[in-house]
Scaffold this active site. Sequence first.
Site, PDB file in Angstrom:
ATOM      1  N   GLU A  39       0.788  -1.424  -0.030  1.00 41.87           N
ATOM      2  CA  GLU A  39       0.088  -0.081  -0.193  1.00 41.87           C
ATOM      3  C   GLU A  39       0.714   1.211  -0.113  1.00 41.87           C
ATOM      4  OE1 GLU A  39      -1.506   1.925   3.450  1.00 41.87           O
ATOM      5  OE2 GLU A  39      -1.410   0.096   4.541  1.00 41.87           O
ATOM      6  N   LYS A 101      -5.378  10.747   0.747  1.00 42.01           N
ATOM      7  CA  LYS A 101      -5.492   9.257   1.146  1.00 42.01           C
ATOM      8  C   LYS A 101      -6.918   8.805   0.554  1.00 42.01           C
ATOM      9  CE  LYS A 101      -6.781   7.413   5.594  1.00 42.01           C
ATOM     10  NZ  LYS A 101      -7.387   7.898   6.930  1.00 42.01           N
ATOM     11  N   VAL A 121      -5.535   0.723   2.866  1.00 38.81           N
ATOM     12  CA  VAL A 121      -5.916  -0.865   2.902  1.00 38.81           C
ATOM     13  C   VAL A 121      -7.074  -1.236   1.936  1.00 38.81           C
ATOM     14  CG1 VAL A 121      -6.479  -2.952   4.101  1.00 38.81           C
ATOM     15  CG2 VAL A 121      -4.553  -1.356   5.102  1.00 38.81           C
ATOM     16  N   ASP A 153     -17.079   5.780  14.079  1.00 35.76           N
ATOM     17  CA  ASP A 153     -15.919   5.609  13.303  1.00 35.76           C
ATOM     18  C   ASP A 153     -15.432   4.273  13.200  1.00 35.76           C
ATOM     19  OD1 ASP A 153     -13.652   6.081  11.808  1.00 35.76           O
ATOM     20  OD2 ASP A 153     -12.680   7.830  13.336  1.00 35.76           O
ATOM     21  N   SER A 155     -13.452   2.112  10.388  1.00 38.17           N
ATOM     22  CA  SER A 155     -12.671   1.886   9.029  1.00 38.17           C
ATOM     23  C   SER A 155     -13.242   1.303   7.841  1.00 38.17           C
ATOM     24  CB  SER A 155     -11.319   1.526   9.127  1.00 38.17           C
ATOM     25  OG  SER A 155     -10.468   1.434   7.942  1.00 38.17           O
ATOM     26  N   ALA A 156     -13.388   1.797   6.727  1.00 38.16           N
ATOM     27  CA  ALA A 156     -13.776   1.168   5.483  1.00 38.16           C
ATOM     28  C   ALA A 156     -12.983  -0.174   5.160  1.00 38.16           C
ATOM     29  CB  ALA A 156     -13.846   2.309   4.275  1.00 38.16           C
ATOM     30  N   ASP A 157     -11.812  -0.161   6.031  1.00 34.62           N
ATOM     31  CA  ASP A 157     -10.910  -1.296   5.581  1.00 34.62           C
ATOM     32  C   ASP A 157     -11.695  -2.830   6.112  1.00 34.62           C
ATOM     33  OD1 ASP A 157      -8.976   0.364   5.070  1.00 34.62           O
ATOM     34  OD2 ASP A 157      -7.638  -0.140   6.788  1.00 34.62           O
ATOM     35  N   LYS A 174      -3.323  -1.149  15.718  1.00 32.70           N
ATOM     36  CA  LYS A 174      -2.657  -0.603  16.750  1.00 32.70           C
ATOM     37  C   LYS A 174      -3.664  -0.332  17.745  1.00 32.70           C
ATOM     38  CE  LYS A 174       0.593   2.637  14.902  1.00 32.70           C
ATOM     39  NZ  LYS A 174       0.413   2.469  13.319  1.00 32.70           N
TER      40      LYS A 174
HETATM   41  N1  PSU Z   1      -3.366   2.059  11.003  1.00 37.21           N
HETATM   42  C1  PSU Z   1      -1.738   1.932  11.076  1.00 37.21           C
HETATM   43  N2  PSU Z   1      -0.966   2.321   9.821  1.00 37.21           N
HETATM   44  C2  PSU Z   1      -1.457   2.915   8.948  1.00 37.21           C
HETATM   45  C3  PSU Z   1      -2.962   2.946   8.690  1.00 37.21           C
HETATM   46  C4  PSU Z   1      -3.778   2.540   9.487  1.00 37.21           C
HETATM   47  O1  PSU Z   1      -1.271   1.264  11.951  1.00 37.21           O
HETATM   48  O2  PSU Z   1      -0.862   3.336   8.095  1.00 37.21           O
HETATM   49  C5  PSU Z   1      -3.516   3.705   7.427  1.00 37.21           C
HETATM   50  C6  PSU Z   1      -3.688   2.271   6.574  1.00 37.21           C
HETATM   51  O3  PSU Z   1      -3.711   3.031   5.208  1.00 37.21           O
HETATM   52  C7  PSU Z   1      -5.224   2.170   6.745  1.00 37.21           C
HETATM   53  C8  PSU Z   1      -5.923   3.517   6.948  1.00 37.21           C
HETATM   54  O4  PSU Z   1      -6.063   1.544   5.698  1.00 37.21           O
HETATM   55  O5  PSU Z   1      -4.558   4.244   7.685  1.00 37.21           O
HETATM   56  C9  PSU Z   1      -7.090   3.421   7.837  1.00 37.21           C
HETATM   57  O6  PSU Z   1      -7.671   4.748   7.847  1.00 37.21           O
HETATM   58  P1  PSU Z   1      -9.016   4.960   8.396  1.00 37.21           P
HETATM   59  O7  PSU Z   1      -8.957   4.660  10.016  1.00 37.21           O
HETATM   60  O8  PSU Z   1      -9.441   6.532   8.215  1.00 37.21           O
HETATM   61  O9  PSU Z   1     -10.088   4.008   7.667  1.00 37.21           O
HETATM   62 MN    MN Z   2     -12.273   6.574  10.020  1.00 33.51          MN
END
Ligand code: PSU
Ligand code: MN
Length: 327
Positions: A39, A101, A121, A153, A155-157, A174
Amino acid sequence: MTVASQPHASNPPLPQAWLTWSPAAAAARAAGRPLVALESTIVAHGMPYPRNLETARAVEAVVRAEGAEPATIAVLDGRIRIGLAEAELQRLAEAGPAAVKVSRRDLPAVLADGRLGATTVAGTMICAALAGIEVFVTGGIGGVHRGAATTFDISADLLELARTSVVVVCAGAKSILDIGLTLEVLETHGVPVLSAGQDDFAAFYVRESGFRADLRLDAPEAQARFVRTKWDLGLAGGVLLSTPVPESDALPRDLVDGWIAQALAEAEQQGIVGKKVTPFLLARVAALSGGRSLAANIALEKHNAEVGDRLAVALAATAGLGNAGTS
Ligand code: PSU
Ligand code: MN
């Protein structure tokens, strides 16, 4: 009617037309060598320049060492790039947070406008699947944030893991996130969570999260059999494979907990919301740790690349013909 499920009925979608392959990735594909997706949010938003560039190069080298070809995925000049040449990787690393992003919802806008985009991701999974790449290596995934009961909140992941058939190799998540709730959402969506090297789902800088993965499979061949069987059954969607940071680079839990508590408090005070939350927390933890987190981050990414690379090689060797492999 099948037409109703199309985004628009006038033309069938042609996603392949948006892909540009690097010469190295195209050559690997032509030769039938397995590819491993990497990524780019981790490069642009996850680490400062120039350590991000050094790390991206080092991780690519680890993938090559085990027999697969790395393909770092990003959005450049109105194209989804499968593999980046040296100068392109440099451009992304230098741009840092100036790169957009890119998660699922951002992909059309960034492509249409020709902006520089770093895929998360979720974004990378979408592009890897379009390119026919089955294994994707990252650091840590996004998940359910603490306090999600009121902020929503998530994540879309996680939703991408539910729908897109790619294996995501990571060092867990994390504890800026609620790891227990993250695993609950994955379970709800039928996403298998495998672990390699230990029973626990990993917690990024810290080896053990206190939560077990569904299934521990240490051998790449066993991981590959699991994945191929899932997809053979027509069970579309991702698989999450967690492996812990190497012992020599792991950080003490209480230290990490302290940085995270402070970062979370600052985010709340400053009213940080939406897609800015994760990069804000990552940057604050890096700063509060005085660089200690960065060394762990680099080590775990290299280790993930080894695990993902072996899996990609094993997966390419699986026939995926029912129980033929065990008879
Ligand atoms: N968590 C980490 N390191 C990262 C990310 C998440 O420990 O670099 C990044 C990844 O690209 C992940 C994104 O897909 O943040 C998730 O962002 P959000 O929580 O806004 O969906
Ligand atoms: Mn988010």
